[in-house]
Write a protein that holds these residues in place. Structure first.
Motif, short mmCIF file in Angstrom:
data_model
loop_
_atom_site.label_atom_id
_atom_site.label_comp_id
_atom_site.label_asym_id
_atom_site.label_seq_id
_atom_site.Cartn_x
_atom_site.Cartn_y
_atom_site.Cartn_z
N SER A 215 37.16 -45.72 -3.72
CA SER A 215 38.52 -45.14 -3.40
C SER A 215 38.98 -44.01 -4.31
CB SER A 215 39.53 -46.38 -3.95
OG SER A 215 39.81 -46.38 -5.24
N TYR A 216 39.64 -43.25 -3.92
CA TYR A 216 40.38 -41.90 -4.38
C TYR A 216 41.75 -41.72 -4.04
CZ TYR A 216 40.47 -39.18 -0.31
OH TYR A 216 40.75 -38.58 1.07
N LEU A 217 42.39 -40.99 -4.64
CA LEU A 217 43.94 -40.53 -4.44
C LEU A 217 43.81 -39.31 -3.53
CD1 LEU A 217 46.78 -41.24 -5.46
CD2 LEU A 217 46.69 -39.17 -6.94
N GLU A 218 44.66 -39.42 -2.29
CA GLU A 218 44.89 -38.45 -1.50
C GLU A 218 46.32 -37.81 -1.89
OE1 GLU A 218 44.12 -35.47 0.72
OE2 GLU A 218 42.54 -37.32 0.65
N PRO A 219 46.48 -36.81 -2.45
CA PRO A 219 47.77 -36.26 -3.14
C PRO A 219 48.83 -36.00 -1.82
CG PRO A 219 46.13 -34.57 -3.17
CD PRO A 219 45.32 -35.72 -2.71
N TYR A 220 48.44 -35.56 -0.69
CA TYR A 220 49.38 -35.65 0.57
C TYR A 220 48.76 -36.30 1.67
CZ TYR A 220 50.77 -31.89 -2.63
OH TYR A 220 51.27 -31.19 -3.87
N HIS A 221 48.80 -37.45 1.76
CA HIS A 221 48.15 -38.28 2.85
C HIS A 221 48.72 -38.06 4.17
CE1 HIS A 221 46.54 -41.49 5.29
NE2 HIS A 221 45.56 -41.66 4.28
N PRO A 222 47.95 -37.59 5.25
CA PRO A 222 48.42 -37.10 6.47
C PRO A 222 49.57 -38.20 6.86
CG PRO A 222 45.98 -37.36 6.75
CD PRO A 222 46.38 -37.58 5.16
N LEU A 223 49.33 -39.33 6.86
CA LEU A 223 50.21 -40.40 7.14
C LEU A 223 51.74 -40.23 6.92
CD1 LEU A 223 49.34 -42.39 9.39
CD2 LEU A 223 49.11 -44.20 7.44
N THR A 224 51.65 -40.14 5.61
CA THR A 224 53.12 -40.14 4.90
C THR A 224 53.36 -38.72 4.25
OG1 THR A 224 51.75 -40.96 2.67
CG2 THR A 224 52.71 -42.51 4.11
N GLY A 225 52.69 -37.65 4.02
CA GLY A 225 52.91 -36.63 3.45
C GLY A 225 53.04 -36.75 1.74
N SER A 226 52.78 -38.17 1.44
CA SER A 226 53.09 -38.26 0.03
C SER A 226 51.59 -38.97 -0.69
CB SER A 226 54.05 -39.33 -0.32
OG SER A 226 53.95 -40.37 0.44
#
Ligand code: BGC
Length: 426
Positions: A215-226
């Motif tokens: 797993s990793y952190l997506e800083p601006y996830h396309p689904l939520t923008g956060s």
């Protein structure tokens, strides 16, 4: 070593792809998966982000990862501090019922889990319950989890495609427990959360055990923008070169065509792969070892065999005698140890490719302190495995500050942290 065995080992080694080229393909698949285009990496959104450090209170955690299930009660004090108050474990393959098999239903399985929660909590209270569930599932919020498919050869019926959070809640209610189940997370996410809670430089969670995932952190996830953690389900990565023996293992497995990387890396499958490779060698070496071994060579036996110094062939032979009643010649014992070591080295090389890919995707600043939280029996218990993996990474990364780190109780602690994060939502 005979030329035949030498040839077999060379074929295995060649399929342990060079980590840099592996990582390049891996990152491309990550991008495709994230964009929702066809990819072998599911890249599931998890609806959970890094802990704030303010998570506090008493939480229950259930860690459902394979044959052993663990239930735990934690007190979280915030700022990385916690106490494990008590815990219990039980085996899914108990003598009276094997909950992993298809004649048992998911409802029976979750009722068993709920009973264990009831026994552990006694007459105390906890704010909420978190579940770490080490199988692929889809979510549209943290408190639901639709199991897409069982992996690691679990086949409990009437569970795939269903919301296992709802099933678990139903079982808890049925036996009079009102504790809210506020979070379901994957074990990589749990490891990542537990790592971040105790060290904020943690940028990934990796599992190397019965299964393999990251797993990793997506800083601006396309689904939520956060910011959101992403569960790669990278055991299913399939841009790989496989040996005929990997292909055979895949064909004979519960789910052919799925979990191709996991089938080359994880402990569950290495146990079978070792025997398949031995069978190939047995065509030239009629020792009777394969017949004696049956379908699997347990990781615990492999660990003992590879730890013995090469001079101690007699001890290794005694070990095999104890394990499966095989009494054979020294050459076969030595060959077996070489097969095991080659498969383990290939596994670690491929796992290094996964980690390198995840690092490349995040591009940490040169010199920045970076920690990767790792858990799983292969990494923790297989002699030499962690050191070999770390050595490959050190060669490939050549960047100060990056290190792997294991965290005790990660899978259960992560569930408690996630439950605390979502406490006001459910
Ligand atoms: C599952 C993953 C899990 C991994 C490690 C795989 O078989 O698909 O969800 O994270 O095992 O336990």
């Amino acid at each position: 070593m005979t030329p035949h065995l030498q040839a077999i080992l060379a074929i295995i080694t060649q399929t342990g792809q060079e980590p840099k080229s592996f990582a390049q393909n891996f990152v491309q698949e990550m991008e495709l998966g994230l964009a929702g285009c066809g990819s072998s990496l599911a890249m599931y959104p998890t609806f959970v982000t890094l802990p704030s450090g303010k998570e506090q209170g008493r939480y229950m955690a259930v860690d459902f990862g394979g044959t052993q299930v663990r239930v735990a009660l934690f007190e979280l004090f915030g700022q990385g501090k916690f106490k494990l108050l008590r815990q219990s474990r039980f085996q899914l393959n108990s003598p009276d019922k094997d909950y992993r098999l298809s004649h048992v239903t998911g409802d029976e399985l979750f009722l068993r889990l709920a009973q264990e929660v009831k026994t552990l909590i006694r007459d105390e209270t906890a704010e909420a319950l978190g579940l770490t569930f080490s199988f692929p599932f889809r979510q549209s919020c943290l408190s639901e989890a639709y199991l897409t498919n069982w992996t690691k050869e679990i086949a409990t019926s009437n569970t795939e495609g269903r919301d296992i959070a709802a099933m678990f809640r139903h079982s808890l209610n049925k036996i009079g427990l009102s504790i809210p189940l506020t979070a379901v997370i994957n074990d990589t996410v749990a490891t990542h959360l537990a790592g971040s809670y105790t060290d904020s430089s943690t940028i990934a969670g990796i599992i190397l055990g019965t299964g393999h995932n990251g797993s990793y952190l997506e800083p601006y996830h396309p689904l939520t923008g956060s910011s959101m953690l992403v569960n790669l389900e990278c055991g299913n990565f399939n841009l790989l070169r496989a040996t005929p023996w990997d292909e055979q293992l895949d064909r004979d497995s519960e789910k052919p065509g799925q979990q191709k990387l996991e089938k080359m890396v994880s402990g569950c499958y290495l146990e079978e792969l070792a025997v398949i490779v031995l069978k190939e060698w047995a065509k030239a070496n009629e020792s009777g070892l394969c017949e004696a071994l049956g379908r699997r060579l347990p990781c615990a036996v492999m660990a003992q065999l590879i730890t013995l110094p090469s001079k101690e062939v007699k001890k290794a032979a005694d070990l095999l005698d104890d394990h499966c009643g095989w009494q054979g010649d020294e050459e076969t014992v030595q060959g077996l140890v070489q097969v095991i070591q080659t498969l383990l080295n290939r596994s670690a090389t491929l796992a290094a490719g996964t980690i390198l890919g995840i690092l490349q995707k995040q591009q940490p600043i040169v010199g920045q302190k970076v920690r990767i939280a790792v858990d799983g029996s292969l990494y923790r218990c297989m002699p030499g495995y962690a050191a070999y993996l770390q050595a490959i990474l050190a060669q490939e990364i050549q960047q100060q500050g990056v290190a792997l780190r294991t965290i005790d109780d990660a899978s259960a602690l992560g569930a408690a942290i996630a439950a605390a994060q979502n406490i006001r939502v459910v």
